[in-house]
Every structure is written in structure tokens, then in C-alpha cells.
Design a protein around this motif. Structure first.
Motif, PDB file in Angstrom:
ATOM      1  N   ILE A 126     -29.382  28.179  58.260  1.00 19.53           N
ATOM      2  CA  ILE A 126     -28.395  27.801  57.238  1.00 19.53           C
ATOM      3  C   ILE A 126     -28.235  28.932  56.227  1.00 19.53           C
ATOM      4  O   ILE A 126     -27.129  29.327  55.870  1.00 19.53           O
ATOM      5  CB  ILE A 126     -28.844  26.494  56.561  1.00 19.53           C
ATOM      6  N   THR A 127     -29.357  29.501  55.778  1.00 19.96           N
ATOM      7  CA  THR A 127     -29.304  30.566  54.779  1.00 19.96           C
ATOM      8  C   THR A 127     -28.551  31.788  55.304  1.00 19.96           C
ATOM      9  O   THR A 127     -27.699  32.357  54.615  1.00 19.96           O
ATOM     10  CB  THR A 127     -30.732  30.992  54.386  1.00 19.96           C
ATOM     11  N   PHE A 128     -28.869  32.174  56.534  1.00 15.57           N
ATOM     12  CA  PHE A 128     -28.234  33.386  57.048  1.00 15.57           C
ATOM     13  C   PHE A 128     -26.740  33.204  57.282  1.00 15.57           C
ATOM     14  O   PHE A 128     -25.954  34.112  57.044  1.00 15.57           O
ATOM     15  CB  PHE A 128     -28.947  33.885  58.294  1.00 15.57           C
ATOM     16  N   ASN A 129     -26.353  32.028  57.721  1.00 19.03           N
ATOM     17  CA  ASN A 129     -24.925  31.787  57.897  1.00 19.03           C
ATOM     18  C   ASN A 129     -24.210  31.888  56.560  1.00 19.03           C
ATOM     19  O   ASN A 129     -23.114  32.434  56.474  1.00 19.03           O
ATOM     20  CB  ASN A 129     -24.692  30.429  58.546  1.00 19.03           C
ATOM     21  N   MET A 130     -24.864  31.413  55.515  1.00 14.47           N
ATOM     22  CA  MET A 130     -24.268  31.482  54.186  1.00 14.47           C
ATOM     23  C   MET A 130     -24.181  32.934  53.727  1.00 14.47           C
ATOM     24  O   MET A 130     -23.145  33.376  53.222  1.00 14.47           O
ATOM     25  CB  MET A 130     -25.123  30.671  53.212  1.00 14.47           C
ATOM     26  N   LEU A 131     -25.253  33.704  53.947  1.00 10.97           N
ATOM     27  CA  LEU A 131     -25.256  35.116  53.554  1.00 10.97           C
ATOM     28  C   LEU A 131     -24.126  35.863  54.247  1.00 10.97           C
ATOM     29  O   LEU A 131     -23.412  36.668  53.625  1.00 10.97           O
ATOM     30  CB  LEU A 131     -26.593  35.765  53.923  1.00 10.97           C
ATOM     31  N   VAL A 132     -23.933  35.575  55.541  1.00 14.66           N
ATOM     32  CA  VAL A 132     -22.889  36.261  56.293  1.00 14.66           C
ATOM     33  C   VAL A 132     -21.521  35.946  55.695  1.00 14.66           C
ATOM     34  O   VAL A 132     -20.687  36.831  55.524  1.00 14.66           O
ATOM     35  CB  VAL A 132     -22.956  35.854  57.781  1.00 14.66           C
ATOM     36  N   ASP A 133     -21.325  34.706  55.329  1.00 15.37           N
ATOM     37  CA  ASP A 133     -20.050  34.334  54.718  1.00 15.37           C
ATOM     38  C   ASP A 133     -19.808  35.123  53.442  1.00 15.37           C
ATOM     39  O   ASP A 133     -18.695  35.557  53.157  1.00 15.37           O
ATOM     40  CB  ASP A 133     -20.036  32.830  54.409  1.00 15.37           C
ATOM     41  N   ILE A 134     -20.878  35.317  52.664  1.00 13.96           N
ATOM     42  CA  ILE A 134     -20.737  36.053  51.407  1.00 13.96           C
ATOM     43  C   ILE A 134     -20.418  37.529  51.685  1.00 13.96           C
ATOM     44  O   ILE A 134     -19.501  38.109  51.092  1.00 13.96           O
ATOM     45  CB  ILE A 134     -22.024  35.916  50.559  1.00 13.96           C
ATOM     46  N   ILE A 135     -21.149  38.121  52.625  1.00 13.25           N
ATOM     47  CA  ILE A 135     -20.900  39.527  52.973  1.00 13.25           C
ATOM     48  C   ILE A 135     -19.470  39.700  53.500  1.00 13.25           C
ATOM     49  O   ILE A 135     -18.780  40.669  53.191  1.00 13.25           O
ATOM     50  CB  ILE A 135     -21.924  40.019  54.033  1.00 13.25           C
ATOM     51  N   TYR A 136     -19.046  38.729  54.254  1.00 13.55           N
ATOM     52  CA  TYR A 136     -17.708  38.725  54.835  1.00 13.55           C
ATOM     53  C   TYR A 136     -16.642  38.868  53.754  1.00 13.55           C
ATOM     54  O   TYR A 136     -15.739  39.695  53.829  1.00 13.55           O
ATOM     55  CB  TYR A 136     -17.514  37.387  55.554  1.00 13.55           C
ATOM     56  N   ALA A 137     -16.815  38.057  52.711  1.00 10.31           N
ATOM     57  CA  ALA A 137     -15.842  38.072  51.606  1.00 10.31           C
ATOM     58  C   ALA A 137     -15.846  39.427  50.924  1.00 10.31           C
ATOM     59  O   ALA A 137     -14.816  39.926  50.465  1.00 10.31           O
ATOM     60  CB  ALA A 137     -16.202  36.984  50.610  1.00 10.31           C
ATOM     61  N   TRP A 138     -17.009  40.041  50.896  1.00  7.80           N
ATOM     62  CA  TRP A 138     -17.143  41.339  50.232  1.00  7.80           C
ATOM     63  C   TRP A 138     -16.466  42.429  51.063  1.00  7.80           C
ATOM     64  O   TRP A 138     -15.783  43.315  50.537  1.00  7.80           O
ATOM     65  CB  TRP A 138     -18.630  41.618  50.024  1.00  7.80           C
ATOM     66  N   ILE A 139     -16.618  42.358  52.391  1.00 12.69           N
ATOM     67  CA  ILE A 139     -16.013  43.380  53.247  1.00 12.69           C
ATOM     68  C   ILE A 139     -14.497  43.213  53.324  1.00 12.69           C
ATOM     69  O   ILE A 139     -13.748  44.171  53.232  1.00 12.69           O
ATOM     70  CB  ILE A 139     -16.592  43.308  54.684  1.00 12.69           C
ATOM     71  N   ASP A 140     -14.074  41.980  53.509  1.00  8.89           N
ATOM     72  CA  ASP A 140     -12.640  41.745  53.724  1.00  8.89           C
ATOM     73  C   ASP A 140     -12.028  41.104  52.489  1.00  8.89           C
ATOM     74  O   ASP A 140     -12.221  39.924  52.224  1.00  8.89           O
ATOM     75  CB  ASP A 140     -12.465  40.826  54.936  1.00  8.89           C
ATOM     76  N   PRO A 141     -11.309  41.887  51.728  1.00  6.51           N
ATOM     77  CA  PRO A 141     -10.738  41.366  50.476  1.00  6.51           C
ATOM     78  C   PRO A 141      -9.735  40.241  50.716  1.00  6.51           C
ATOM     79  O   PRO A 141      -9.415  39.492  49.796  1.00  6.51           O
ATOM     80  CB  PRO A 141     -10.040  42.573  49.862  1.00  6.51           C
ATOM     81  N   LYS A 142      -9.240  40.110  51.931  1.00  4.40           N
ATOM     82  CA  LYS A 142      -8.274  39.041  52.198  1.00  4.40           C
ATOM     83  C   LYS A 142      -8.937  37.667  52.167  1.00  4.40           C
ATOM     84  O   LYS A 142      -8.279  36.660  51.971  1.00  4.40           O
ATOM     85  CB  LYS A 142      -7.631  39.263  53.576  1.00  4.40           C
ATOM     86  N   ILE A 143     -10.287  37.646  52.391  1.00  4.74           N
ATOM     87  CA  ILE A 143     -10.966  36.341  52.471  1.00  4.74           C
ATOM     88  C   ILE A 143     -11.374  35.878  51.077  1.00  4.74           C
ATOM     89  O   ILE A 143     -11.989  36.610  50.325  1.00  4.74           O
ATOM     90  CB  ILE A 143     -12.203  36.447  53.377  1.00  4.74           C
ATOM     91  N   ARG A 144     -10.955  34.662  50.755  1.00  6.10           N
ATOM     92  CA  ARG A 144     -11.319  34.077  49.462  1.00  6.10           C
ATOM     93  C   ARG A 144     -11.873  32.682  49.688  1.00  6.10           C
ATOM     94  O   ARG A 144     -11.346  31.939  50.500  1.00  6.10           O
ATOM     95  CB  ARG A 144     -10.062  33.963  48.562  1.00  6.10           C
ATOM     96  N   TYR A 145     -12.948  32.353  48.979  1.00 11.21           N
ATOM     97  CA  TYR A 145     -13.480  31.000  49.150  1.00 11.21           C
ATOM     98  C   TYR A 145     -13.101  30.126  47.979  1.00 11.21           C
ATOM     99  O   TYR A 145     -13.199  30.529  46.846  1.00 11.21           O
ATOM    100  CB  TYR A 145     -15.005  31.055  49.284  1.00 11.21           C
TER     101      TYR A 145
END
Lengths: 538, 307
Positions: free
Chosen positions: B288-307
Motif C-alpha cells: 500500500i505504501t509503495f503504491n502511494m509513493l509511486v502515485d506521488i512521484i508520478y505527479a512530480w514527474i508529469d505535471p499534467k497529473i493532478r490529484y
């Protein structure tokens, strides 16, 4: 007479030890062999041991470690004979009341003297409902007075049949005469334990740094599922005769990987995987060793369900197994074809030459066909059954060979079924099978450890064999000073009723580096004491 | 972002509870128990054992006692099999080991996998590409239980460079083989993902524009191509890391590192309920933790992604 004899023997042993001349450090005091500078023994264990607590430990590997860290009243020597341990001598008049005289130079690794009270504490602890040791049954097996009542919580531990007459005298009272009781106190469950350490550290008392023992070694490192290291205990009373400085256990689950690491020089001793003995023996004859073990391998018939409620069917299937093929062609590890339940090497008892064991295999096959036909099975009405074993490559090979023999000789259709160990044990003990694999290693070197398995009331009796005559002989044997005659009759009865089909008696098959000496190849129980091992210079 | 993390944690707790309950009931449905042995334990002894470990209570009650002890005292109970140890002990000694070689396996897989993928994409349809793809395919088809013995054969038995197993407190020579054996198949996947994603990016319009502008090729790769090409790789890394920790079951058992993975299989075989539960909770939390971390990194890499 018996008392005198034992005391004398003990005295002689201590005298011969005391008389051993002290030689230069780098040669063996008895054999004169040149010793290696580094005395470190590293070996493979299949699994992490269940516990280092003498009263709790249940597995073979763990018991070996506990034997190094603690010492009981008596020990067994490399040939399997009983020799003094913490007790210098012992006596009994009737095999029911035993007195042990403890040496006064035995010490715990923290310097405290080992006293009779340490044994009393340990034995009461073993049956304490609060400790709930899975090995508490061993104390019932020893038939200590009041043991069952204490286990059930009906009596206090102080009423157990063991008492300290003084610091160095231990008195044991049994519920019945037991001529082999001296053997039973070489077992880990009966080792002393240090009350003050257990009370100080609680469950953590077996961790390195906390553990205090009275054995030849002290625990210095323990990483679960990886390694355990124990080093020389300078305070051990017989430290001078111990040549080994350090012993390392490496847990290696996979036996082929263990052999790799042996080849890479990381291990001094490991097991040979099933079927590989001939190749290893040809390549390295001075390293591959095979020796008899006190264990049997058999197939249980479920005596309560058809068609195995018919002795003719059981006998037919038992006869048709060509044990020489199983041993020589399938297992190839020097095992012994078995026609009796008790291994021939069991001490104090000559296994009888049961009739069917004397026949040729052709005669057995012929008789098997007749019996099966009498029971109503033949080409038109073939016997269909299933053979259950626990998942393992060697068991599978044996099961395939045996079912092929049944098919070819008798037309029996046996389907093979394997289950993982715990599931297998549950299925078998619930009697939910027709034919199942079984094996047993003796708890002590006496025939009853095997023959008791076929008593009707025994929880070990997975075959559900129920013979009044057999039970009577077994009960009678318990009180006889020489029960061999009864054991012989029991084996003969088992050959007649064939509740189980004995297949073979085990051998130990190991690789040992040529510089490691002192391995107890002749001890069928393989009670290893590291202090008897040493390395020679090469 | 903060709200996002809070929301994820709010979902994580019931997920873990469900995981624990399902595992608990599954475990009890397996035949036998932790004290099933070849020896029939006398009834009196068995009663004492059952009372000590609460096995005499109904399963739902055992479950609630179990969860209560974790929540209130962070007590995962004693191991049923290793009776001198409790579960927290086992995890504390095993988890750092698995984490250490898992981390190096991860570095190995990402470092070499990404490089191989990038090289293959840049040298598309050349010998270098084919070599990189072949390496990736071989790594992919060799499962770690085949890889491990091959490595042992080469580096331990033939060359004699490395020890065949053990841990020795984590000395470097004991880490190498487990890390490579564990990392290889992930390396292969990472290389393949990187290659195809890089190829896609290289053929996209904005890269063509950048090239047409006359920007130096190396600058284009570093500045414009690599980051977007890494997106699919990053989303693979979360599950990959957890996969490595759980994949350590075989590595731990083969190299006997003393890691956590082996408790998973031994716990199940020994019916050591407390240990299986402890390891399940640990791995569940990690996933669960790692999936969450990946989501956060994802947002950082791709500016198009917003949560």
C-alpha cells in the motif's frame, strides 16, 4: 548386582579418563594424530531449530545444539553406550527407583555449581502447564510418578516423582520398572536448567548473552534461519578432553545447495541428496559415508476400512513389494530391506526371522497372488486403492516403484496421492486413507519405541491395528526385566496380521570432510556431541 | 496533495483489516495446526498448549484478541514454531536483511535495466539493440529459482569468487549473488519497458521539433526525452519493489540469508499462524505504501497529473 556393575563401570571410565596422559597440545591424546591448528566445525542444518530451551526443543537438529550447550545426567559415547554426564554414578535395585550421584565439579557457564535441584527444577518445568511444552509427553514416557496428574493440573509440580536428597544426590521414582531408564536421561528434555537465569530473562533467556548452560560450549551468536555459533566453555568440567573450539550451524533448506556449499569448502559436513550416494561414493570414497540408523519406513494399511480389514489383502500387498529393488535401485543408499517393524540393530533384542522374510521374492509373489485371489480379487475384479505419502522426491520414487510392482504382479490399481506434511499428518491420523506412508525413528534404543506404535490404544497407531493378544503382550512386556520373548511374539503376530508393510530400515548418508574425525558413525541414534569431534592436520 | 495522502491512508486501514481477516480465516481453514506432529501429543499437554496460545477460543475471538494486541501494544504474539521468539523479533532480524539485498537488487535492476533500454532505443535496429533485447529476454525467461543455482555454479563452484550463501551481518560478498538473482527478471522488464517507451517518445512530434531547431542530440535526450520516457518505468517500480521483497521467498530459502521471505513459506508449512499474520501485515503495508509513493512521484514527474 546390576547396581554394582554400573558403579564399577562408571568408576572404570572415570579412572581411565583420569589416567589419560596429557600430551602436547597439537596431537590427539589417545590416537596421537596431528591436530589442525584451527578447530572449527561447520555443518548444515535443514531447518532452524524450534528452540534452544532444553525443556521445549523438539527437533533433531535443535537437540544436538542443546546437547552442546547443556549436559544431562548421562551421555552416550560415540558407539552409543551410556556413560556418565553430570552424574558420576547411578544405581537402582528394582529399575523403578533410581538414584543419581552428581559430580561436584560440574559448573554452569556463569560459575554456579550444577546441583540436583537444577534437575528437579527442570523436570518440574517440563511438565508445567504454564510452559506448555510440546515435549512434555516425554516426561510421561519416562513414567515419572504423578506425571499425568501434574500435566493435567490436578497436582502441584512438587509432587512429581523426582527429588533432590542433597545438592549432589537425585532420586527418581517411577510408576513402573523401566530397565532402560538410564538411556532416557540422555535426552534433552531431561537436561538441567538455570532457574535464576530463566526468572531474570523470561522467554528471552535462550538468546546469546543471556543463555547460561552447563555443556561443553556456550552460545555466542544466533541469527534465526541463518547461523548459530557456539564456542568452547572453559568452565565445563571435562573441558580438557574437548578438542573442538568452535561449532557453526548453517541453516540451508535446499539439500543440493548445501552440497554446493560443501563443495565450495564452506561446510565440513552435509547430507547427500536422495539417490546421489553412488555417484558421490565413486567420486569421493573417503568423504561419502553411509551407516545404519534406528529408523524404519513402512506403509500403513487402514485396518478398519475395506478391503484392508482383510489380513489376506494386507499380506498380499506387503509380500509383493520387492524390497531389494526399492533399496538397491531406487534409493541406492545402503538401506536395509525390512521384514520386521523393529530395525535389526535395536539394542538388547534380536529381531526374529519371520517366515515371509526368509522366502525368495518369487515365493512371496506366488503367495501374494494366491492370497489376493482368495480374498476375491483377480483380473476380472482388480483391487483399486490409493497410496498416500507426504510430498518429497524420495517418497515419490518409492511409491511409484511399489505401485508398479503391485500393478505388474497383482493387477492392483493404486493411485498415488501426495500431500504437504501437516495436511498429510492430519489426513493420516484421521484415518482418511487406504494406504499411507509411515516412518519412525526410535526415541531411545529399545524395541518398545517401535512396537508400541501398534498397540490399539496408542495415538501413534495410524493403521488402527487392534489385536487383544498384541496389547496383552505389550502390557506384559512393560513389567518384565527381559521382555525380548514378548517382543519376538509381537513381531511374529505383526507378521501374521500385517497391519503395516515394513519396507526398509534407514541409513544415514552424509558427506564429511576427510580432516574431520570423531563422527559417531556407530551410534544408530546419531547422538552427536561436538566435544567428541576434532580436526586433524592435513 | 496533502488531501490525497490523507484519503489514501483512510482507504489503507480498512484494506489492511480486510487483508488480516481474510488471511486469518484462510489460515485456519488449512488442515492441521501449529502443533500437529508425527507424535500424538497427549490430551493434557495439548490442552495446556491450546490455553497458552488461545487456540481453545473460537476463531473470531482469536482474531479480535490478535488485532487488539497489535493496536494497543504493537504485540504480534509469540511464534508458535520458534517458541523462544516472538514475531516482532523475527521481523526485526529478518526484514533489514531482505531490505538490504532488495535495495541492491533494485539499484542493479533499475541502473542496468534503464541503461540497456535507452541504448537499445537509441541504437534502434542495430546489433546493440538486438544484444540488449536478447539479454532482456533471457533475463525474463529465467525465473530466480533457476538463476540462483546458475549463479552459484559459475561464481561459487567454478570461479570460487563468492560464498554460496549466508549473510554474515551483510558483508558485500554475501549480498552480490542474492541481489543479482533477485534483480535479473526485474532488470529485464525495466529494460523492455524503457526501450519501447523511449522509442515512442523519440518518434513524437516535440522531439522532432527540437531536433529541427538544431538542439544537440545529447541535450534532447537528457532534457526532453528521458523524463517522459520514464513514466511507465516509474509506475512499474512500486509493484516491482514489493515484488522483490515478496520474491525474496525463494532467494532467502536458497541462499539462507536469514531474511523475511523464508518466514512466509515456513510459516505456512508449519502453520505458524502468528508468523504468517505478521509477515502478511508487513507486506500488505509495504504494498500500500509503495503504491502511494509511486502515485506521488508520478505527479512530480508529469505535471499534467493532478490529484
Amino acid at each position: 548386582m546390576k547396581t554394582l556393575h554400573k558403579t564399577l563401570a562408571a568408576a572404570l571410565v572415570s579412572a581411565s579418563l583420569a589416567g589419560t596422559p596429557v600430551l602436547a597440545e597439537d596431537t590427539h591424546p589417545v590416537t596421537g594424530e596431528q591436530l589442525a591448528d584451527e578447530q572449527v566445525f561447520t555443518y548444515r542444518a535443514l531447518d532452524e531449530s524450534s528452540s534452544l530451551d532444553p525443556q521445549v526443543v523438539e527437533d533433531v537438529d535443535g537437540s544436538y545444539i542443546v546437547r552442546d550447550l547443556f549436559e544431562g545426567l548421562l551421555n552416550s559415547d560415540p558407539e552409543g553406550n551410556i556413560v556418565p554426564g553430570v552424574a558420576e554414578r547411578w544405581e537402582t535395585d528394582d529399575n523403578q527407583t533410581w538414584t543419581f550421584y552428581l559430580r561436584d565439579d560440574a559448573k554452569w557457564s556463569d560459575g554456579e555449581p550444577v546441583t540436583a535441584n537444577d534437575f528437579v527444577y527442570a523436570w518440574r518445568r517440563a511438565v508445567d502447564p504454564e510452559l506448555a511444552s510440546p515435549y512434555a509427553w516425554y516426561m510421561s514416557l519416562m513414567a515419572l510418578e504423578n506425571v499425568d496428574a501434574v500435566l493435567e493440573g490436578e497436582m502441584e509440580g512438587s509432587e512429581l516423582g523426582v527429588e533432590a536428597l542433597d545438592d549432589h544426590t537425585l532420586r527418581v521414582n517411577l510408576t513402573r520398572p523401566m530397565p532402560y531408564f538410564d538411556q532416557m536421561v540422555t535426552h534433552a528434555t531431561t537436561f538441567p536448567s538455570p532457574q535464576w537465569v530463566i526468572e531474570e530473562h523470561g522467554d528471552d533467556w535462550t538468546k546469546p548473552g543471556n543463555l547460561v548452560g552447563n555443556g561443553a560450549f556456550v552460545l555466542t551468536e544466533h541469527v534465526i534461519n541463518e547461523r548459530l555459533v557456539r564456542e568452547r566453555n572453559e568452565l565445563y568440567w571435562d573441558n580438557d578432553s574437548n578438542l573442538m573450539d568452535k561449532v557453526v550451524t548453517l541453516v540451508i533448506n535446499d539439500e543440493n545447495q548445501a552440497l554446493n556449499r560443501y563443495d565450495a569448502g564452506e561446510l565440513d559436513k552435509t547430507d547427500i541428496p536422495a539417490g546421489q550416494y553412488p555417484a558421490q561414493e565413486a567420486e569421493r570414497p573417503d568423504e561419502a559415508h553411509v551407516f545404519p540408523r534406528l529408523c524404519n519406513y513402512y506403509y500403513s494399511f487402514n485396518n478398519e476400512v475395506a478391503p484392508f480389514d482383510d489380513a489376506r489383502v494386507r499380506k498380499a500387498l506387503a509380500y509383493a513389494i520387492d524390497r531389494n529393488v526399492v533399496v538397491d535401485n531406487v534409493l541406492q543408499g545402503g538401506q536395509f530391506p525390512a521384514y520386521t517393524f523393529t530395525p535389526a540393530l535395536t539394542a538388547g533384542f534380536t529381531t526374529p526371522d519371520v517366515a515371509w522374510g526368509q522366502w525368495t521374492q518369487a515365493e512371496r509373489d506366488e503367495r501374494a497372488r494366491e492370497l489376493l485371489a482368495e480374498a476375491g480379487y483377480g483380473p476380472d475384479n482388480p483391487l483399486r486403492t490409493s497410496l498416500l505419502y507426504n510430498t518429497d522426491e524420495a517418497h515419490r520414487k518409492v511409491a511409484i516403484a511399489v505401485s508398479a510392482m503391485w500393478k505388474q504382479k497383482l493387477g492392483v490399481e493404486a493411485t498415488l496421492e501426495n500431500q504437504e506434511w501437516t495436511t498429510f499428518l492430519t489426513t493420516r491420523s484421521e484415518g482418511d486413507y487406504e494406504i499411507a506412508r509411515g516412518a519412525w525413528c526410535g526415541d531411545y534404543n529399545e524395541a518398545s519405541t517401535f512396537l508400541d506404535l501398534m498397540q490399539s490404544g496408542s495415538g501413534y497407531n495410524d493403521a488402527n491395528y487392534d489385536s487383544e493378544e498384541y496389547d496383552r503382550l505389550a502390557a506384559e512386556a512393560q513389567t518384565m526385566s527381559d521382555p525380548s520373548a514378548n517382543y519376538t511374539k509381537m513381531e511374529e503376530l505383526a507378521a501374521e496380521d500385517m497391519p503395516n508393510a515394513p519396507v526398509y530400515h534407514y541409513t544415514g548418508i552424509i558427506m564429511v570432510k576427510p580432516d574431520l574425525k570423531g563422527w559417531p558413525y556407530e551410534d544408530v541414534q546419531q547422538n552427536i556431541y561436538s566435544r567428541n569431534l576434532y580436526k586433524v592436520a592435513q | 496533495m496533502f488531501n490525497f495522502v490523507l484519503r489514501r491512508i483512510a482507504v489503507a486501514i480498512p484494506t489492511l483489516l480486510i487483508l488480516v481477516s481474510v488471511s486469518f480465516f484462510l489460515m485456519f481453514s488449512a488442515p492441521g495446526g501449529p502443533f500437529t506432529s508425527e507424535r500424538p501429543i497427549p490430551a493434557a499437554v495439548m490442552e495446556n498448549i491450546n490455553a497458552k496460545y488461545n487456540l481453545d477460543k473460537p476463531v473470531y475471538q482469536q482474531l479480535s484478541i490478535y488485532i487488539w494486541n497489535i493496536v494497543t501494544e504493537f504485540d504480534f504474539g509469540p511464534s508458535f514454531r520458534y517458541q523462544d521468539r516472538d514475531v516482532l523479533d523475527l521481523i526485526q532480524s529478518g526484514f533489514p536483511v531482505t531490505l538490504t539485498y532488495g535495495f541492491w537488487a533494485f539499484v542493479f535492476a533499475v541502473g542496468i535495466g534503464v541503461s540497456l533500454g535507452v541504448i537499445a532505443a537509441l541504437k534502434h535496429n542495430t546489433a546493440a539493440d538486438y544484444t540488449a533485447v536478447s539479454v532482456a529476454i533471457v533475463g525474463q525467461v529465467l525465473p530466480n529459482f533457476v538463476m540462483a543455482p546458475i549463479l552459484v555454479l559459475i561464481f561459487v563452484l567454478w570461479l570460487g569468487w563468492l560464498p554460496g550463501g549466508g549473510w554474515q551481518g551483510g558483508q558485500i560478498e554475501y549480498i552480490i549473488l542474492p541481489a543479482i538473482a533477485l534483480g535479473t527478471s526485474f532488470l529485464a522488464s525495466i529494460a523492455r519497458i524503457t526501450r519501447s517507451s523511449m522509442l515512442e517518445v523519440l518518434n513524437s512530434n516535440y522531439i522532432r521539433t527540437a531536433r529541427a531547431k538544431g538542439l544537440p542530440f545529447r541535450y534532447i535526450i537528457w532534457r526532453h526525452a528521458l523524463k517522459p520516457a520514464m513514466l511507465p518505468v516509474v509506475s512499474y517500480l512500486g509493484p516491482a519493489f514489493v515484488g522483490m521483497i515478496t520474491g525474496s521467498v525463494i532467494i532467502d530459502s536458497y541462499f539462507t540469508t536469514g531474511g523475511i521471505g523464508v518466514h512466509f513459506i515456513n510459516g505456512a508449512l508449519n502453520r505458524d499462524y502468528a508468523v504468517i499474520m505478521g509477515v502478511t501485515i508487513l507486506l500488505g503495508t509495504l504494498t500500500i505504501t509503495f503504491n502511494m509513493l509511486v502515485d506521488i512521484i508520478y505527479a512530480w514527474i508529469d505535471p499534467k497529473i493532478r490529484y
